[in-house]
Design an enzyme around this catalytic site. Structure first.
Site, PDB file in Angstrom:
ATOM      1  N   HIS A   4      39.981  31.741  44.061  1.00 33.00           N
ATOM      2  CA  HIS A   4      39.782  32.298  45.349  1.00 33.00           C
ATOM      3  C   HIS A   4      38.596  31.961  46.143  1.00 33.00           C
ATOM      4  O   HIS A   4      38.055  32.704  46.722  1.00 33.00           O
ATOM      5  CB  HIS A   4      39.676  33.944  45.000  1.00 33.00           C
ATOM      6  CG  HIS A   4      40.709  34.483  44.506  1.00 33.00           C
ATOM      7  ND1 HIS A   4      41.817  35.054  44.876  1.00 33.00           N
ATOM      8  CD2 HIS A   4      40.992  34.738  42.954  1.00 33.00           C
ATOM      9  CE1 HIS A   4      42.614  35.633  43.991  1.00 33.00           C
ATOM     10  NE2 HIS A   4      42.228  35.396  42.959  1.00 33.00           N
ATOM     11  N   ASN A  15      46.128  41.467  44.245  1.00 36.31           N
ATOM     12  CA  ASN A  15      46.868  40.011  44.925  1.00 36.31           C
ATOM     13  C   ASN A  15      47.918  40.559  45.868  1.00 36.31           C
ATOM     14  O   ASN A  15      48.490  41.774  45.708  1.00 36.31           O
ATOM     15  CB  ASN A  15      47.637  39.134  43.690  1.00 36.31           C
ATOM     16  CG  ASN A  15      46.207  38.438  43.049  1.00 36.31           C
ATOM     17  OD1 ASN A  15      45.149  38.182  43.430  1.00 36.31           O
ATOM     18  ND2 ASN A  15      46.793  37.931  41.551  1.00 36.31           N
ATOM     19  N   HIS A  40      34.310  43.347  41.356  1.00 35.22           N
ATOM     20  CA  HIS A  40      34.386  43.631  39.814  1.00 35.22           C
ATOM     21  C   HIS A  40      35.320  44.665  39.638  1.00 35.22           C
ATOM     22  O   HIS A  40      35.196  45.930  40.166  1.00 35.22           O
ATOM     23  CB  HIS A  40      32.753  44.066  39.286  1.00 35.22           C
ATOM     24  CG  HIS A  40      32.852  44.115  37.966  1.00 35.22           C
ATOM     25  ND1 HIS A  40      33.675  43.800  36.810  1.00 35.22           N
ATOM     26  CD2 HIS A  40      32.041  44.879  37.322  1.00 35.22           C
ATOM     27  CE1 HIS A  40      33.389  44.012  35.779  1.00 35.22           C
ATOM     28  NE2 HIS A  40      32.422  44.670  35.706  1.00 35.22           N
TER      29      HIS A  40
END
Length: 699
Positions: free
Chosen positions: A91, A164, A356
């Site tokens: 990413h 995603n 996170h």
């Protein structure tokens, strides 16, 4: 001049004995330093301990959580997390925006998380979109998975929904994540190919590791090349556990539904964009927000009973390679996300933002999904290296909007001057309350038991039926695109045994898919036993017959001296009212004038390509324009099934360029009338004239 002596090929005297790191001569029979590195016959840890299983993390029973004592999982993930400094390992190529999330209040029935449950509550957000495989300098429009990471700055603490644009992943257990990324990244000897999966190591891995098959279908579909972040769906991938105010629990899957609809590029368009404008998606995001055409997404959830089996309609909810079709569990809307402000500084915000999966608030918990369990360790570990230490939460983009009193001290880049002498609990000196269950984050008690094993439940063994369902759900043109994608990618594979092995995988998905890809590769099609009892899921197809919003769409109007500037002005007003953009294209730059009207030329034939536009029109009065660059521009747009049109004598320029003016999606009119403008906006809302694409293919 001194005469150079020839270099001797061998030393004339024995080399001194190599010393080990302690400075001592190694014992007789010990391996030389290089000889012992990466040369063993069996897989080992970095300390040389032979490993019996690297496919499954150590769990409390096949369906239990991963155990902290799994030193192999921790070593493998830790080393992977620290492979790149400072660029993200995955990413790395990203673009981001600020915005706001407004809750509908409908989530109160399933969660006590206030940012979701309270009607009308507005929460600031920061969203980062990204590609997975490429470096920071790679192109936006490569075929790849896209990250869709959302940071909610709630008044209970930050919540990160790190997902995603595809609802499934390549692997079922996070211990395999280094393997799939190593396989997808450029080959380590030459560092090519960049930002793409069309090479041997990727297809070697996925053909051997068939749990990746469902995800490969998504990646090879049009989902792998989105038109814009505005038209890109998002998914939480995993199943989460939500807790309501009474302590009741439900299992859910998160979805982001773009208000603009789900649309993609065609493959040639993606390739052109990568060369002509590698910042295509990043520019589109920033320009759209600057123009006031904000990006909007509706957050929703599929809700399932929280049963002991953690399944729904026979589908294992802990398997990240599976979806629950929306026809079985509809997506229930929870709120609206609007991206309305660009970052002030790319590095300080987009690059330094730290997500996170463990950033949660009361009302949201994780499940025992083994991929999710590894992510809980990996994200935090990654930030320690990438952002220089444990204080990354103090960076402005990462700071919570809730009060912080964490008793964490010192470390690299400590920005807070702490006061007091009692950073510990319990204490009688600081007057600070310790943790309290009321209002705090307390997991719902759940029984965890089982033998320590490296294994998956039997329900994880089905690797093909949902891949078959995905293919069966595609429209005819989408199936063609998928076949072409497989053929292109496997055509780039050098080793024929890898191609042949991947064909045996496709044979288990769909017989016709396998046969057509095999024919394109010039290889025989193997026989398989694909599932025959699957039901298509219409929600998986991107093609719809209902026009959607056109905010952010770009219409190019070709004009020259004598063009109908009044008609251009009418069209611009109509498009602007719906959030779309009109750009004037002409042979040379400058300004077009006619009477009291004028239009600034924003693109010339030399400075533009068809990829910039969702539709192309020839203005009345510009029918005599002839240029090979204009011909290329129009023919590309025609081939890519975009809306094309002309009014007045502009149709002559279309015919000169070889455009079939009777083909579907070619819009002609005598003048710029209200009816013609409506016809154009409807065509834009449909994204493409797919029936024309089918005609182009058949010819």
């Amino acid at each position: 001049m001194a005469v150079k002596r020839p270099r001797k090929s061998q030393p004339t005297t024995p080399a001194p004995a190599e010393k080990d790191p302690a400075g001592t001569t190694p014992l007789a029979g010990a391996l030389a330093p290089e000889q012992g590195l990466q040369s063993g016959e069996f897989l080992t840890t970095a300390e040389g301990l032979r490993i019996g299983d690297t496919d499954h993390s150590l769990k409390a029973g096949p369906r239990g959580p991963s155990l902290l004592e799994d030193f192999h999982l921790r070593e493998k993930i830790t080393h992977f997390d620290h492979e790149r400094i400072p660029e993200r390992v995955v990413h790395a190529r990203g673009a981001a925006a600020h915005g706001v999330f407004k809750a509908y209040g409908s989530a109160a029935s399933v969660t006590k998380a206030r940012f979701l449950a309270e009607e009308g509550k507005e929460t600031p957000v920061f969203v980062r979109f990204s590609t997975v495989l490429g470096s920071r300098g790679s192109a936006d429009t490569v075929r790849d998975v896209r990250g869709f990471a959302v940071k909610f700055y709630t008044d209970e603490g930050n919540v990160d929904l790190v997902g995603n644009n595809m609802p499934v992943f390549f692997i079922q257990d996070g211990i395999k994540f280094p393997d799939i990324i190593h396989a997808g990244k450029p080959h380590p000897d030459r560092e090519i190919p960049q930002a793409q999966s069309a090479h041997d190591t990727f297809w070697d891995f996925v053909s051997l590791h068939t749990e990746a098959t469902h995800h490969v279908m998504w990646a090879m579909s049009d989902r792998g090349i989105p038109r814009s972040y505005r038209t890109m769906e998002g998914f939480g991938v995993h199943t989460f556990r939500l807790v309501d105010a009474d302590g009741g629990t439900h299992l859910v899957k998160f979805h982001w539904k773009p208000v603009a609809g789900v649309h993609s590029l065609v493959w040639e368009e993606a390739q052109l964009a990568a060369g002509t404008d590698p910042d295509f998606h990043r520019r589109d995001l920033a320009d759209g927000i600057d123009a006031g055409a904000f990006f909007e997404y509706e957050l929703g959830v599929q809700v399932f009973p929280d049963s002991d089996e953690e399944t729904f309609e026979g589908i294992d909810l802990l398997d990240p390679t599976k979806i629950v079709p929306e026809e079985l569990a509809p997506v229930q809307p929870l709120g609206l996300l609007t991206l309305n402000r660009n970052p002030d500084n790319y590095f300080a915000e987009t690059e330094q933002v730290a997500f996170h999966t463990g950033h949660l608030v009361p009302g949201i918990e994780i499940t025992n999904d083994p991929l999710m369990q590894a992510r809980m360790f990996s994200y935090l570990d990654t930030q320690l290296t990438r952002l220089g230490g444990p204080n990354f939460a103090q960076l402005p983009i990462n700071r919570p909007h809730a009060p912080v009193n964490d008793n964490l001290r010192d470390g690299m880049h400590q920005a807070v001057v702490h006061r007091g002498i009692a950073p510990y609990l319990p204490n009688s000196l600081a007057g600070t309350e310790g943790p309290r269950p009321e209002g705090g984050y307390v997991q719902v008690p759940r029984l965890v038991e089982g033998p320590k094993v490296r294994a998956n439940p039997v329900s994880f063994d089905d690797h093909f039926s949902q891949a078959t369902m995905f293919y069966a759900s595609m429209s005819g043109i989408e199936k063609v695109h998928l076949i072409e994608a497989f053929t292109f990618e496997l055509g780039k594979v050098y080793e024929q045994p890898i191609r042949e092995r991947m064909l045996t995988v496709l044979a288990e998905v769909d017989t016709d898919l396998c046969a057509q890809v095999a024919a394109g590769l010039g290889l025989p099609a193997p026989q398989g036993t694909p599932a025959t009892d699957v039901r298509p899921s219409p929600a998986l197809s991107q093609i719809t017959g209902v026009p959607g919003p056109i905010a952010g769409r770009v219409v190019g109007v070709v004009a020259g001296p004598g063009a109908d500037l009044a008609g251009i002005a009418k069209l611009r007003a109509a498009l602007t009212a719906e959030g779309a953009v009109l750009r004037v294209i002409s042979p040379i730059g400058g300004t077009l004038r006619k009477g009291t009207r004028e239009e600034i030329i924003e693109r010339t034939f030399l400075t533009t390509r068809s990829i910039e536009f969702d539709a192309l029109l020839i203005a009345g009065g510009a029918g005599n324009l002839k240029d090979i660059k204009l011909t290329v521009l129009l023919q590309e747009a025609f081939r890519h099934a975009k809306a094309i049109g002309a009014w007045g004598d502009g149709a002559e320029a279309l015919r000169t360029a070889g455009i079939d003016t009777g083909a579907p999606g070619v819009l002609l009119a005598d003048g710029m009338t209200a009816a013609y403008r409506k016809q154009l906006t409807t065509a834009l809302g449909l994204h493409r004239a797919w029936e024309r694409a089918e005609l182009v293919m058949s010819s």
